[in-house]
Motif scaffolding. Sequence first.
Motif, PDB file in Angstrom:
ATOM      1  N   VAL A 141       0.910  -1.088  -0.083  1.00  0.00           N
ATOM      2  CA  VAL A 141       0.050   0.088   0.004  1.00  0.00           C
ATOM      3  C   VAL A 141       0.953   1.275   0.052  1.00  0.00           C
ATOM      4  N   PHE A 174      -4.028   1.201  -2.776  1.00  0.00           N
ATOM      5  CA  PHE A 174      -3.777   0.011  -2.966  1.00  0.00           C
ATOM      6  C   PHE A 174      -2.769  -0.025  -4.044  1.00  0.00           C
ATOM      7  N   LEU A 182      -8.837   1.072   1.472  1.00  0.00           N
ATOM      8  CA  LEU A 182      -7.904   1.000   0.235  1.00  0.00           C
ATOM      9  C   LEU A 182      -8.938   1.438  -0.941  1.00  0.00           C
TER      10      LEU A 182
END
Lengths: 194, 194
Positions: free
Chosen positions: A18, A28, A131
């Motif tokens: 990440v 992400f 994310l």
Amino acid sequence: MIILGVDPGLTRCGVGVVEAGGSRRLSFIHVDVVRSDPHISQDLRLLAIYNGLSEKLERFAPDAVSIERVFAQDNRNTVLGTAQAAGLAMLAAAQRGIPVALHTPTEAKLAITGNGKAQKVQVERMVMRFLNLNEMPTPADAADALALAICHALRPAGALQGGEREEHLTAAQRQWALAAQRTKRRRINGDRGM
Amino acid sequence: MIILGVDPGLTRCGVGVVEAGGSRRLSFIHVDVVRSDPHISQDLRLLAIYNGLSEKLERFAPDAVSIERVFAQDNRNTVLGTAQAAGLAMLAAAQRGIPVALHTPTEAKLAITGNGKAQKVQVERMVMRFLNLNEMPTPADAADALALAICHALRPAGALQGGEREEHLTAAQRQWALAAQRTKRRRINGDRGM
């Protein structure tokens, strides 16, 4: 800051990457599982895991590697292979001068859901939310590796180890310090308690 | 044939090198301990052990590496570090295409003294005799690494794993097969028994 999380294992070793920006903004980058064939000898399995992890470190050049802490009390059938895979991840990071952090599953759950005893599905849901994903990235069981990377990104600045001074902490920092102390106590008592 | 034995450990990792000629003739080549500083972080400790073991493999170019098998039931405080050090030794050997064998302490004692429950001093005495030494090489605690190398050299040709056919074996091969079976049973029962 790019963080690479590792959920260690000899058969399947989860890797999640990440990027952490300012004010808890996360994005992400990558998720995958590095595998070794259970039918080949242990030395060749370790080589396969090491090569797979090294390739990820070369490709994503993370600023930090976050690895799940292994306990001697974990599943007796797999704990040694898991510890060895974690050791290879540490070695591969150290060879590149990348700082390594170890986080317990409780720390990861706490950092991500606010509850150190959260269920797997709760963790997965929060990983997706953090994310900004519409579905869990596949392979699904690599979610733990993403959780470890997110955990490292979200840890309160100057997260305390048990025993350090706890004045002037935010609520999150106090909760973190408390979880760290509990972990430490469990480790000292030789009781995993999870 | 040059055999390098490894007594794995994160703080002290014993290394012993012997040369095995025909008819059980053995000669001493090297003994040493690869160390890591207990006060630095675990990733850097693993790097130090890996670099030290790699240097030994480069220097002695062994034909086989014999490593003590680690059990999940071993000392809880050190078992993970020991397993990780053993993993690094396997990795370093696999990276060079050197075959790896794992031997239990019982197998090593049996191969060297004829008694799988021999005392440390008996093993040391036989290590000195096999290697034609007037005194134990220092550091003394690296004797286990030499014992592992000797054990691998002395194992009966075609040493059997438990469960294989046991007809037409010499007395030594039968004893070896029996010890291997006992080890296997212990592992299955989750009881180290040593």
